[in-house]
Enzyme design. Sequence first.
Site, PDB file in Angstrom:
ATOM      1  CE  LYS A  13      -4.494   0.719   2.177  1.00 18.40           C
ATOM      2  NZ  LYS A  13      -5.294   0.717   3.200  1.00 18.40           N
TER       3      LYS A  13
HETATM    4  O1  LIG Z   1      -7.098   2.721   4.629  1.00 18.75           O
HETATM    5  C1  LIG Z   1      -8.094   2.778   4.542  1.00 18.75           C
HETATM    6  C2  LIG Z   1      -9.206   2.961   5.509  1.00 18.75           C
HETATM    7  O2  LIG Z   1     -10.336   2.500   4.935  1.00 18.75           O
HETATM    8  C3  LIG Z   1      -9.505   4.369   5.923  1.00 18.75           C
HETATM    9  O3  LIG Z   1     -10.554   4.429   6.600  1.00 18.75           O
HETATM   10  P1  LIG Z   1     -10.437   5.705   7.745  1.00 18.75           P
HETATM   11  O4  LIG Z   1     -11.043   6.871   6.870  1.00 18.75           O
HETATM   12  O5  LIG Z   1     -11.975   5.312   8.453  1.00 18.75           O
HETATM   13  O6  LIG Z   1      -9.360   5.992   8.669  1.00 18.75           O
END
Ligand SMILES: O=C[C@H](O)COP(=O)(O)O
Length: 216
Positions: free
Chosen positions: A85
């Site tokens: 990622k």
């Molecule tokens: O890394 C990806 C996540 O789905 C981000 O989610 P979040 O905005 O709830 O931290």
Amino acid sequence: MLFLDSSDPKEIKDIFAWGVIAGVTTNPLILAREAGAADLEERIRAVVAASKGPVSVELVSETEGAMLEEAHRYHAWAPSRIVIKVPFGEAGLRVTHALTTQGIETNVTCTMSFNQAYLAALAGGTYVSIFSGRVRDMGYDVRPVIAETRAQLDREKLGAKIIVGSIRHILDVNEALAHGAHVVTVPPAILRKMLHNPKTDETIREFNAAWASRAK
Ligand SMILES: O=C[C@H](O)COP(=O)(O)O
């Protein structure tokens, strides 16, 4: 298609048994919350063992050289399963391009706009993550971002798959899929909410009660 947005091996194993999940995504915030001081390699190996399909592990370095070194270290833990990622940005695009040339899969993350997602796809990202909840936090509608990105990927026949993350409500899942997401990565708590509908519970109770009280 659904991925699970989690780094909790127990939760992952439990939910994979439903047969509805095709991969896992993690990020440093999720790992800090769920794994705390646990050894990262041990934790990611446990996540890989508890799941099937791609497991995204995010880079935390900020320079190209350090990002590439970190990416190779993570990739070696499970070469056929780990997707790197890569946080979006200039260094992120360079790293994505380099890893793609080396045959290592990437998930370019933290994109909030069509322009960013498009650049990530052009750089060769295997996946491009668009953050539904965080786009909405800024007061923007994420649906056209997803739809325009999908349309451009299809027009240019780019290989990137859109993952919509930052899911806060059940409806975010419906909307992301309806607007062209290839994958939605869902936190376990939201996925469990998707199970429930009071009319379903009422109907099952009615059927079972009728069967139990039938004429004998
Ligand atoms: O890394 C990806 C996540 O789905 C981000 O989610 P979040 O905005 O709830 O931290």
